[in-house]
Design an enzyme around this catalytic site. Structure first.
Site, PDB file in Angstrom:
ATOM      1  N   CYS A 190     -30.117 -43.806 -73.594  1.00 19.37           N
ATOM      2  CA  CYS A 190     -28.878 -44.238 -74.249  1.00 19.37           C
ATOM      3  C   CYS A 190     -29.256 -44.814 -75.603  1.00 19.37           C
ATOM      4  O   CYS A 190     -30.066 -44.242 -76.318  1.00 19.37           O
ATOM      5  CB  CYS A 190     -28.142 -45.251 -73.378  1.00 19.37           C
ATOM      6  SG  CYS A 190     -29.146 -46.693 -72.907  1.00 19.37           S
ATOM      7  N   ARG A 227     -21.466 -40.646 -81.353  1.00 20.05           N
ATOM      8  CA  ARG A 227     -22.800 -41.138 -81.715  1.00 20.05           C
ATOM      9  C   ARG A 227     -23.829 -40.033 -81.545  1.00 20.05           C
ATOM     10  O   ARG A 227     -24.709 -39.852 -82.392  1.00 20.05           O
ATOM     11  CB  ARG A 227     -23.169 -42.350 -80.866  1.00 20.05           C
ATOM     12  CG  ARG A 227     -22.341 -43.591 -81.146  1.00 20.05           C
ATOM     13  CD  ARG A 227     -22.746 -44.757 -80.267  1.00 20.05           C
ATOM     14  NE  ARG A 227     -24.085 -45.254 -80.610  1.00 20.05           N
ATOM     15  CZ  ARG A 227     -24.733 -46.172 -79.889  1.00 20.05           C
ATOM     16  NH1 ARG A 227     -24.182 -46.677 -78.790  1.00 20.05           N
ATOM     17  NH2 ARG A 227     -25.930 -46.575 -80.266  1.00 20.05           N
TER      18      ARG A 227
END
Length: 278
Positions: A235, A176
């Protein structure tokens, strides 16, 4: 008080203990009802540990609840400044347990710990589970200050990512971060200048946090000469980042901030995005 506790060393029946089952996900209630620690209060990530999302571009997918609402919730759970709160989930604290730990310490609550290894550690230690819904004795709203301590907004994070004396850590999976995939948010990639330290590296093969010494060594290799108070952790939506903030606290690294909006906010603001699709 150490931020992590071992289930084998924890007296869950001790007076003043408040146990919170903070499993997240759409089926968290069903999982709670299938078996939880005795007298554990059910906490829902979206209902209890985040505010309703009106626009993820402002605050991300899991914005913090208004601090007065959180204070009222804690009172409903019977939590006072003297309570010893013990939190767990079934995702090695990566789901909601670390988020609740962070929220409590961010309002100044001192006696809060997360069970190392979570529900699985309790099961492994033969701690009996319950299927009864526990209703706590309520208290008055928790006394709070005007805001959560230790947060960074999008402006501060952007500046820190370009400052050699500061550091922004992205704890998402490397794929990611590199922009190779994005299963949740709209755009893949990362904040330019942020470094990647996936939260899973906090854990051993059994889903327990690594020893404090090992964690500190791993973090210091990334921090190099950056002081902890100049570090910002993020995050996808401000939940899993708390897993690393908990690990840092366990390792004695105190002061890093949480960018609550995280990638879910940044990626919706038309800001620069870095990728590396090697």
């Amino acid at each position: 008080m150490l931020p992590l506790c071992e289930i084998k060393d924890t007296d869950l029946n001790k007076p003043g203990i408040v146990i919170i089952d903070a499993r997240g996900g759409k089926d968290s209630w069903q999982r709670y009802m299938a078996g939880h620690l005795k007298n554990a209060i059910y906490a829902d990530l979206d209902k209890h540990l985040a505010a309703s999302v009106t626009d993820a571009a402002v605050g991300g997918r899991h914005p913090l609840p208004e601090i007065k609402d959180f204070a009222t919730l804690l009172g409903t759970w019977g939590i006072t400044p003297d309570s010893h709160v013990i939190v767990y989930d079934d995702k090695s604290a990566a789901n909601s347990a670390a988020r609740l730990w962070w929220m409590l310490q961010a309002i100044g609550h001192e006696k809060v710990q997360v069970i190392n290894g979570g529900l699985q550690a309790a099961i492994h230690a033969s701690v009996p589970l319950s299927t009864d819904v526990y209703t706590p004795v309520p208290a008055v709203p928790y006394p709070v200050t005007l805001t959560y301590k230790g947060t960074a907004d999008i402006t501060e994070t952007a500046a820190a990512a370009q400052d050699d004396h500061r550091l922004v850590i992205d704890v998402r999976e490397t794929a990611r971060y590199l922009g190779q995939t994005e299963p949740i948010d709209l755009i893949a990639g990362h904040i330019p200048g942020a470094v990647n330290l996936p939260y899973v590296k906090n854990l051993d093969a059994d889903g327990n946090y690594l020893p404090a010494e090992a964690l500190r060594k791993a973090y210091e290799e990334v921090l190099t000469n950056v002081e902890p108070e100049n570090v910002i952790v993020h995050c996808g939506s401000g939940v899993t980042a708390c897993h690393t903030l908990l690990g840092m606290a366990h390792a004695g690294i105190i002061g890093p901030k949480l960018y609550v909006g995280s990638w879910s906010e940044w990626s919706r603001r038309g800001l620069p995005i870095a990728t590396d699709k090697r």
